[in-house]
Every structure is written in C-alpha cells, then in structure tokens.
Design a protein around this motif. Structure first.
Motif, PDB file in Angstrom:
ATOM      1  N   LEU A   1       9.632 -43.039   1.095  1.00  0.00           N
ATOM      2  CA  LEU A   1      10.096 -42.530  -0.309  1.00  0.00           C
ATOM      3  C   LEU A   1      11.448 -42.122  -0.126  1.00  0.00           C
ATOM      4  O   LEU A   1      12.187 -42.257  -0.804  1.00  0.00           O
ATOM      5  CB  LEU A   1       9.380 -41.133  -0.446  1.00  0.00           C
ATOM      6  CG  LEU A   1       7.914 -41.202  -0.904  1.00  0.00           C
ATOM      7  CD1 LEU A   1       7.075 -40.030  -0.780  1.00  0.00           C
ATOM      8  CD2 LEU A   1       7.633 -42.064  -2.053  1.00  0.00           C
ATOM      9  N   ASN A   2      12.058 -41.847   1.051  1.00  0.00           N
ATOM     10  CA  ASN A   2      13.536 -41.615   1.386  1.00  0.00           C
ATOM     11  C   ASN A   2      14.230 -42.994   1.718  1.00  0.00           C
ATOM     12  O   ASN A   2      15.458 -43.018   2.089  1.00  0.00           O
ATOM     13  CB  ASN A   2      13.667 -40.847   2.487  1.00  0.00           C
ATOM     14  CG  ASN A   2      13.693 -39.248   2.054  1.00  0.00           C
ATOM     15  OD1 ASN A   2      14.460 -38.985   1.400  1.00  0.00           O
ATOM     16  ND2 ASN A   2      12.428 -38.841   2.534  1.00  0.00           N
TER      17      ASN A   2
ATOM     18  N   ASN B   1      11.740 -35.254   5.786  1.00  0.00           N
ATOM     19  CA  ASN B   1      12.859 -35.082   4.982  1.00  0.00           C
ATOM     20  C   ASN B   1      14.079 -34.636   5.485  1.00  0.00           C
ATOM     21  O   ASN B   1      15.224 -35.213   5.132  1.00  0.00           O
ATOM     22  CB  ASN B   1      12.585 -34.116   3.759  1.00  0.00           C
ATOM     23  CG  ASN B   1      11.694 -34.947   2.820  1.00  0.00           C
ATOM     24  OD1 ASN B   1      12.045 -35.588   1.901  1.00  0.00           O
ATOM     25  ND2 ASN B   1      10.371 -34.514   2.542  1.00  0.00           N
ATOM     26  N   MET B   2      14.139 -33.828   6.562  1.00  0.00           N
ATOM     27  CA  MET B   2      15.134 -33.522   7.243  1.00  0.00           C
ATOM     28  C   MET B   2      15.959 -34.720   7.968  1.00  0.00           C
ATOM     29  O   MET B   2      17.222 -34.915   7.880  1.00  0.00           O
ATOM     30  CB  MET B   2      14.904 -32.449   8.359  1.00  0.00           C
ATOM     31  CG  MET B   2      16.177 -31.986   9.006  1.00  0.00           C
ATOM     32  SD  MET B   2      15.802 -30.570  10.192  1.00  0.00           S
ATOM     33  CE  MET B   2      14.555 -31.055  11.170  1.00  0.00           C
TER      34      MET B   2
ATOM     35  N   ARG C   1      17.940 -37.293   5.766  1.00  0.00           N
ATOM     36  CA  ARG C   1      19.049 -36.826   5.404  1.00  0.00           C
ATOM     37  C   ARG C   1      20.103 -36.815   6.614  1.00  0.00           C
ATOM     38  O   ARG C   1      21.212 -37.407   6.474  1.00  0.00           O
ATOM     39  CB  ARG C   1      19.114 -35.487   5.040  1.00  0.00           C
ATOM     40  CG  ARG C   1      19.090 -35.347   3.319  1.00  0.00           C
ATOM     41  CD  ARG C   1      17.542 -35.658   3.025  1.00  0.00           C
ATOM     42  NE  ARG C   1      17.391 -35.410   1.656  1.00  0.00           N
ATOM     43  CZ  ARG C   1      15.941 -35.738   1.259  1.00  0.00           C
ATOM     44  NH1 ARG C   1      15.032 -35.794   2.125  1.00  0.00           N
ATOM     45  NH2 ARG C   1      15.730 -35.941   0.220  1.00  0.00           N
ATOM     46  N   LEU C   2      19.763 -36.694   7.791  1.00  0.00           N
ATOM     47  CA  LEU C   2      20.551 -36.693   9.036  1.00  0.00           C
ATOM     48  C   LEU C   2      20.846 -38.222   9.588  1.00  0.00           C
ATOM     49  O   LEU C   2      22.018 -38.528   9.431  1.00  0.00           O
ATOM     50  CB  LEU C   2      19.937 -36.149  10.211  1.00  0.00           C
ATOM     51  CG  LEU C   2      20.730 -36.031  11.569  1.00  0.00           C
ATOM     52  CD1 LEU C   2      21.735 -35.574  11.464  1.00  0.00           C
ATOM     53  CD2 LEU C   2      19.824 -35.308  12.774  1.00  0.00           C
TER      54      LEU C   2
ATOM     55  N   ALA D   1      20.722 -40.688   7.060  1.00  0.00           N
ATOM     56  CA  ALA D   1      21.677 -41.041   5.915  1.00  0.00           C
ATOM     57  C   ALA D   1      23.294 -40.564   6.131  1.00  0.00           C
ATOM     58  O   ALA D   1      24.073 -41.349   5.938  1.00  0.00           O
ATOM     59  CB  ALA D   1      21.270 -40.580   4.468  1.00  0.00           C
TER      60      ALA D   1
ATOM     61  N   LEU E   1      26.991 -42.724   7.227  1.00  0.00           N
ATOM     62  CA  LEU E   1      28.237 -42.794   6.368  1.00  0.00           C
ATOM     63  C   LEU E   1      29.366 -42.299   7.085  1.00  0.00           C
ATOM     64  O   LEU E   1      30.518 -42.753   7.034  1.00  0.00           O
ATOM     65  CB  LEU E   1      27.913 -41.625   5.244  1.00  0.00           C
ATOM     66  CG  LEU E   1      27.181 -41.896   4.163  1.00  0.00           C
ATOM     67  CD1 LEU E   1      27.114 -40.579   3.147  1.00  0.00           C
ATOM     68  CD2 LEU E   1      27.737 -43.099   3.279  1.00  0.00           C
TER      69      LEU E   1
ATOM     70  N   LEU F   1      23.525 -36.110  -0.977  1.00  0.00           N
ATOM     71  CA  LEU F   1      22.785 -36.175   0.317  1.00  0.00           C
ATOM     72  C   LEU F   1      21.284 -35.580   0.160  1.00  0.00           C
ATOM     73  O   LEU F   1      20.371 -36.075   0.639  1.00  0.00           O
ATOM     74  CB  LEU F   1      23.547 -35.472   1.390  1.00  0.00           C
ATOM     75  CG  LEU F   1      22.895 -35.825   2.820  1.00  0.00           C
ATOM     76  CD1 LEU F   1      22.715 -37.315   3.143  1.00  0.00           C
ATOM     77  CD2 LEU F   1      23.862 -35.019   3.995  1.00  0.00           C
ATOM     78  N   ALA F   2      21.279 -34.501  -0.613  1.00  0.00           N
ATOM     79  CA  ALA F   2      19.744 -34.066  -0.727  1.00  0.00           C
ATOM     80  C   ALA F   2      18.958 -34.769  -1.637  1.00  0.00           C
ATOM     81  O   ALA F   2      17.803 -34.738  -1.590  1.00  0.00           O
ATOM     82  CB  ALA F   2      20.285 -32.352  -1.600  1.00  0.00           C
ATOM     83  N   ALA F   3      19.621 -35.682  -2.409  1.00  0.00           N
ATOM     84  CA  ALA F   3      18.432 -36.512  -3.132  1.00  0.00           C
ATOM     85  C   ALA F   3      17.566 -37.439  -2.540  1.00  0.00           C
ATOM     86  O   ALA F   3      17.797 -37.761  -1.329  1.00  0.00           O
ATOM     87  CB  ALA F   3      19.419 -37.360  -4.290  1.00  0.00           C
ATOM     88  N   THR F   4      16.591 -37.750  -2.960  1.00  0.00           N
ATOM     89  CA  THR F   4      15.484 -38.531  -2.489  1.00  0.00           C
ATOM     90  C   THR F   4      15.314 -40.097  -3.231  1.00  0.00           C
ATOM     91  O   THR F   4      14.898 -40.066  -4.262  1.00  0.00           O
ATOM     92  CB  THR F   4      14.070 -37.995  -2.434  1.00  0.00           C
ATOM     93  OG1 THR F   4      14.037 -36.454  -2.027  1.00  0.00           O
ATOM     94  CG2 THR F   4      13.039 -38.648  -1.764  1.00  0.00           C
ATOM     95  N   PRO F   5      15.793 -41.165  -2.312  1.00  0.00           N
ATOM     96  CA  PRO F   5      16.753 -40.962  -1.310  1.00  0.00           C
ATOM     97  C   PRO F   5      18.078 -40.604  -1.726  1.00  0.00           C
ATOM     98  O   PRO F   5      18.474 -40.434  -2.588  1.00  0.00           O
ATOM     99  CB  PRO F   5      16.811 -42.394  -0.873  1.00  0.00           C
ATOM    100  CG  PRO F   5      16.274 -43.387  -1.970  1.00  0.00           C
ATOM    101  CD  PRO F   5      15.589 -42.492  -3.094  1.00  0.00           C
ATOM    102  N   SER F   6      18.832 -40.617  -0.121  1.00  0.00           N
ATOM    103  CA  SER F   6      20.054 -39.992  -0.383  1.00  0.00           C
ATOM    104  C   SER F   6      21.096 -40.801  -1.306  1.00  0.00           C
ATOM    105  O   SER F   6      21.006 -41.926  -1.289  1.00  0.00           O
ATOM    106  CB  SER F   6      20.861 -40.069   0.897  1.00  0.00           C
ATOM    107  OG  SER F   6      22.060 -39.780   0.701  1.00  0.00           O
TER     108      SER F   6
ATOM    109  N   ALA G   1      24.582 -40.266  -1.514  1.00  0.00           N
ATOM    110  CA  ALA G   1      26.087 -39.717  -0.982  1.00  0.00           C
ATOM    111  C   ALA G   1      26.437 -41.105  -0.670  1.00  0.00           C
ATOM    112  O   ALA G   1      25.832 -41.959  -0.012  1.00  0.00           O
ATOM    113  CB  ALA G   1      25.813 -38.872   0.190  1.00  0.00           C
ATOM    114  N   THR G   2      28.059 -41.139  -0.830  1.00  0.00           N
ATOM    115  CA  THR G   2      28.755 -42.532  -0.232  1.00  0.00           C
ATOM    116  C   THR G   2      29.767 -42.140   0.318  1.00  0.00           C
ATOM    117  O   THR G   2      30.208 -41.078   0.522  1.00  0.00           O
ATOM    118  CB  THR G   2      29.182 -43.053  -1.737  1.00  0.00           C
ATOM    119  OG1 THR G   2      30.223 -42.197  -2.187  1.00  0.00           O
ATOM    120  CG2 THR G   2      28.139 -43.491  -2.767  1.00  0.00           C
TER     121      THR G   2
ATOM    122  N   ALA H   1      20.536 -31.301   6.005  1.00  0.00           N
ATOM    123  CA  ALA H   1      19.298 -31.907   6.374  1.00  0.00           C
ATOM    124  C   ALA H   1      18.206 -30.575   6.854  1.00  0.00           C
ATOM    125  O   ALA H   1      17.283 -30.636   6.451  1.00  0.00           O
ATOM    126  CB  ALA H   1      19.621 -32.463   7.628  1.00  0.00           C
TER     127      ALA H   1
ATOM    128  N   ALA I   1      17.005 -29.674   3.523  1.00  0.00           N
ATOM    129  CA  ALA I   1      15.815 -30.497   2.938  1.00  0.00           C
ATOM    130  C   ALA I   1      14.495 -29.893   3.423  1.00  0.00           C
ATOM    131  O   ALA I   1      13.441 -30.032   2.912  1.00  0.00           O
ATOM    132  CB  ALA I   1      16.416 -31.860   3.302  1.00  0.00           C
TER     133      ALA I   1
END
Lengths: 141, 191
Positions: free
Chosen positions: A60-61, A126-127, A130-131, A133, A137, B140-145, B147-148, B173, B176
C-alpha cells in the motif's frame, strides 16, 4: 549495528547515509528491538499472518523491497481477508477507524493482545515506509 | 464518521480505548516496569494500559519514540514537534495533535501558528521555514509518500543540515506510527 532499513535501502557501511544514521544509534537499536518483538514474539497471530499483513502494508506504501522481504516469510491464513481489510483501513484512512472494525477482528478470534499486536505491526510498517522514502530522498540529492 | 469531526482543540484531552485494557491491579512486575519506562503517567492512562498487553513491543516502541522526539542535537525539539503536529492534524488524530501542539508552544513560546493550524489545517499561512517543514512532513505522511527532492531542497535552503532533515524524517515516520495506534484503537474525549 545495522537494521532492516539499512539493508533494504542499500545503505553501505561507511557511506554518507550510514554516517548520518550513526548519529542516532538508539534509533537503530530500538528499531531492531521493535522489529524482533513484533515478528518473533509469541502471539495469537501466527508469524505467517504477521508477515502477510506486513507485505500488504508495504505494498500500500509502494515499498517494493519491504514487501518482498515479508512476502518471502508470509504464509496462508483462513482469516486473511479480515486482517487485510483492517490493515487497509488503518493504513489508508486512519481517520475512518471505528470500534466495529475492532469487533470484527475479535469475532475472527483475535484476543485483545492480538489486536494490540496487529495495530503495532501496521503502525510499524507505516513508520518504516516513511523512513525508507525519506532516506531515498536524502540519498538522491 | 471521521476522527476529524471531533475538531482539534488546543487543550489536554482524555482518551478512551475501544478494546479491553489491562487491569493495573493484575499487572506483572515486568508490565509495571514497561509502563514506568514508557510515560510518567502511563499507569493511569488507558492508551498505555491497552498497549502494555504486548509488553515487549511497547518497551521497544517507547525507547524508539523517546529517542526520536527527545534525543540530543540535530533538529530542534520544537521543529520535531511541528512535523508531528502537522502530520497528526492531516491524519486526523485530535489527541496526538493537541499533545504535540501544546509541546511546541511550550518550547517555542508562539501559540499563534499552532492555534491557526489546529483550527484551520496545515495550509494556513506561516513563515518560510515552518512552511517548508510542514509541507515536507505532510507529503511524507501520505500513503504512499508524495515528498520529492524539491521539498528536501526547500529545507536545505533554510539552512537545515541533512542530520536535521533526517530528524524531521524520523519524527514523521514515528507519527505515521503513533497516529495509527492512537486514533484506531480508541478515541479522544473531552475531559
């Protein structure tokens, strides 16, 4: 000390990102401990079920490496649909969570502590997503 | 129903569990220890009494949470709280948003931004630096992220080092995670 995020993000020892992460050694050590407690602890959720849910949240992520890691460890479950539906609700629309969703889990045989484990598992994935992703970057730029 | 319907008051809230919690009178010594490691008032708090039913998981998560939000150096504690509050406001966790909005105000001494963000959301006008942090955090909090690299560049343009940006990533993170426990295993209630 390396954690699963280092491995999946391909952070090589001695690299710039490795150096950044080394500034927070307690994050690495507690992520290792959290991961182990969730996937290796005793639970009414089988290890195969926990990895199935983890794979689903990673998908999903859109985190392919994280999903593949769990797919390799996942197995079948007679309550797969109930677990996946709950993971989708909590991952995509946490603001729509409701007591009936928890009642559905308990009707499928989850004890209160299994509900806690499932919630922690979904929250943990979910944590990590984000880490991963965020580190990509920092790596790219 | 959505957890947004509750509103986002700038005050201390209570929390009610949707699943059975541990009876503190029946807690084992290890459960008591984990509660004491987790939060000063955890033994009276239904959120922790729910989570401690998986004691080792809570122990590890509390260590992670405390090091991410309160660890020394790096991004300021106020800016970690800003990221956490923006994400909690976006995801719709009134309890999380109120706790961390109040902590931000304690550290930064500027209630105006938080009052407006709680009332009207993450798009309210703000200075360039908090704007860059809030925009990065909610993407970044969105699902999926979502952020760019451009969002990261805006943080660097504000003079943020990569170690500080990593702290903001860790805060996002962590929330989330935190939002998905607090707003899905129970609900905020007014005291």
């Amino acid at each position: 000390m390396r954690d699963l995020v280092d491995e999946l993000a391909g952070i090589a020892p001695g690299s710039r990102l490795d150096g950044l992460r080394a500034l927070r050694p307690d994050v690495r050590s507690s992520l290792i401990g959290y991961e182990a407690a969730i996937f290796e602890g005793e639970s009414g959720l089988t290890p195969a079920e926990r990895h199935l849910v983890a794979q689903h949240v990673a998908e999903l992520n859109a985190e392919a490496a994280l999903a593949a890691h769990h797919q390799a460890r996942a197995g079948d479950s007679p309550r797969l649909a109930v677990l996946r539906d709950y993971a989708t609700l909590i991952t995509q629309t946490p603001d729509q969570a409701n007591p009936a969703a928890i009642q559905t889990l308990m009707a499928a045989g989850l004890a209160p502590r299994d509900v806690v484990m499932l919630g922690q598992l979904i929250a943990h994935l979910n944590m990590q997503a984000r880490l991963l992703a965020g580190l990509r970057l920092l790596e790219a730029t | 129903m959505s957890t947004h319907d509750f509103g986002f008051p700038m005050e201390s809230l209570n929390w009610k569990a949707w699943a059975p919690v541990l009876d503190i009178a029946k807690a084992t010594p290890d459960e008591i220890k984990v509660l004491e490691e987790s939060h000063a008032k955890a033994k009276e708090n239904p959120y922790y009494l729910l989570l401690v039913q998986e004691a080792e998981v809570l122990r590890q998560r509390s260590k992670l949470f405390n090091t991410i939000m309160y660890g020394p150096r790096g991004a300021s504690r106020a800016e970690r709280e800003l990221a956490a509050t923006a994400e909690s406001r976006l995801n719709g966790c009134p309890y999380c948003a109120s706790v961390h909005a109040l902590r931000y105000v304690q550290m930064k001494g500027d209630p105006d931004l938080m009052q407006r963000m709680m009332a009207d959301g993450v798009e309210v006008p703000m200075a360039t630096r908090p704007r860059a942090i809030v925009d990065f955090s909610v993407k970044l909090a969105a699902t999926p992220s979502a952020a760019t690299a451009a969002d990261v560049q805006l943080l660097r343009d504000q003079g943020m080092e990569d170690a500080e940006i990593l702290d903001i990533i860790l805060s996002v993170a962590m929330f989330a995670n935190a939002n998905r426990l607090m707003q899905t295993l129970g609900e905020a209630v007014r005291p």
